[in-house]
Write an enzyme that holds these catalytic residues in place. Structure first.
Site, PDB file in Angstrom:
ATOM      1  CB  ALA A  59      16.779  53.638  62.804  1.00 44.85           C
ATOM      2  CB  VAL A  60      13.047  49.225  63.188  1.00 41.77           C
ATOM      3  CG1 VAL A  60      11.944  48.595  64.030  1.00 41.77           C
ATOM      4  CG2 VAL A  60      12.490  49.700  61.842  1.00 41.77           C
ATOM      5  CD  GLU A  92      26.558  53.059  49.718  1.00 39.88           C
ATOM      6  OE1 GLU A  92      26.801  53.487  50.861  1.00 39.88           O
ATOM      7  OE2 GLU A  92      27.188  53.415  48.716  1.00 39.88           O
ATOM      8  CE1 TYR A 104      15.788  48.768  52.862  1.00 36.54           C
ATOM      9  CE2 TYR A 104      17.827  47.723  53.568  1.00 36.54           C
ATOM     10  CZ  TYR A 104      16.901  48.739  53.674  1.00 36.54           C
ATOM     11  OH  TYR A 104      17.090  49.743  54.595  1.00 36.54           O
TER      12      TYR A 104
END
Length: 137
Positions: A59-60, A92, A104
Site C-alpha cells: 500500500a502506498v 496476486e 511488478y
C-alpha cells in the site's frame, strides 16, 4: 488491537477501495513468518515459509505514488524474504490494475498463473487475479 495494526489499516484504507481492517492486520502480524517493511507513506506486508515468500499487500498513499516508493518497498521486501531463505516470491494482482502490473514487471516479476474471476468489484463484476512470481536466487 496493536498500534501497528491500526496504523496499517488506516493507510490501507487510503490506498484501496476494499481495505483490510485493523483486526485483519493484527491477526496477520501475529503469524509466524510475516514481516513488514514500512515508510511514512506506505508499507509492504509479506509472509515467508520455507523457500517461498508471498506479498500479502503493498500500500502506498495516493499522494505519494509514482515517486518510487512502491519499487523501494518491493525491493526491501524481496531482500528480507531472501534473507529468510526464500528463493521465489509470489503475489496476486488484479488483471486490470495497470499501475501495479507495471511496477511488478519493472521489478522482474513474470506471470505464473491466473485465478479467473477472483476479485469482486463494487459494481458486482469480477476480475481475474494474475499470479506473478520472481526468482530471488
Amino acid at each position: 488491537m496493536s498500534e501497528a495494526a491500526a496504523r496499517l489499516a488506516a493507510l490501507h484504507a487510503e490506498a484501496f477501495d476494499a481495505p483490510w481492517d485493523a483486526a485483519a492486520f493484527d491477526s496477520l502480524l501475529g503469524q509466524a513468518g510475516v514481516h513488514l517493511a514500512e515508510s511514512p507513506d506506505g508499507f509492504i506486508l509479506m509472509r515467508t515459509a520455507a523457500d517461498e515468500a508471498e506479498i500479502l499487500t503493498l500500500a502506498v498513499r495516493p499522494g505519494a505514488r509514482r515517486r518510487g516508493l512502491g519499487a523501494e518497498l518491493v525491493a526491501r521486501g524481496a531482500a528480507e524474504a531472501a534473507a529468510r531463505g526464500a528463493t521465489r516470491l509470489f503475489l496476486e494482482v488484479a488483471d486490470d490494475n495497470a499501475a501495479a502490473r507495471a511496477l511488478y514487471a519493472r521489478a522482474g516479476f513474470a506471470e505464473a498463473g491466473r485465478r479467473p474471476r477472483y476479485y469482486a468489484r463494487p459494481d458486482g463484476s469480477r476480475r481475474d487475479a494474475l499470479l506473478l512470481a520472481l526468482n530471488l536466487a
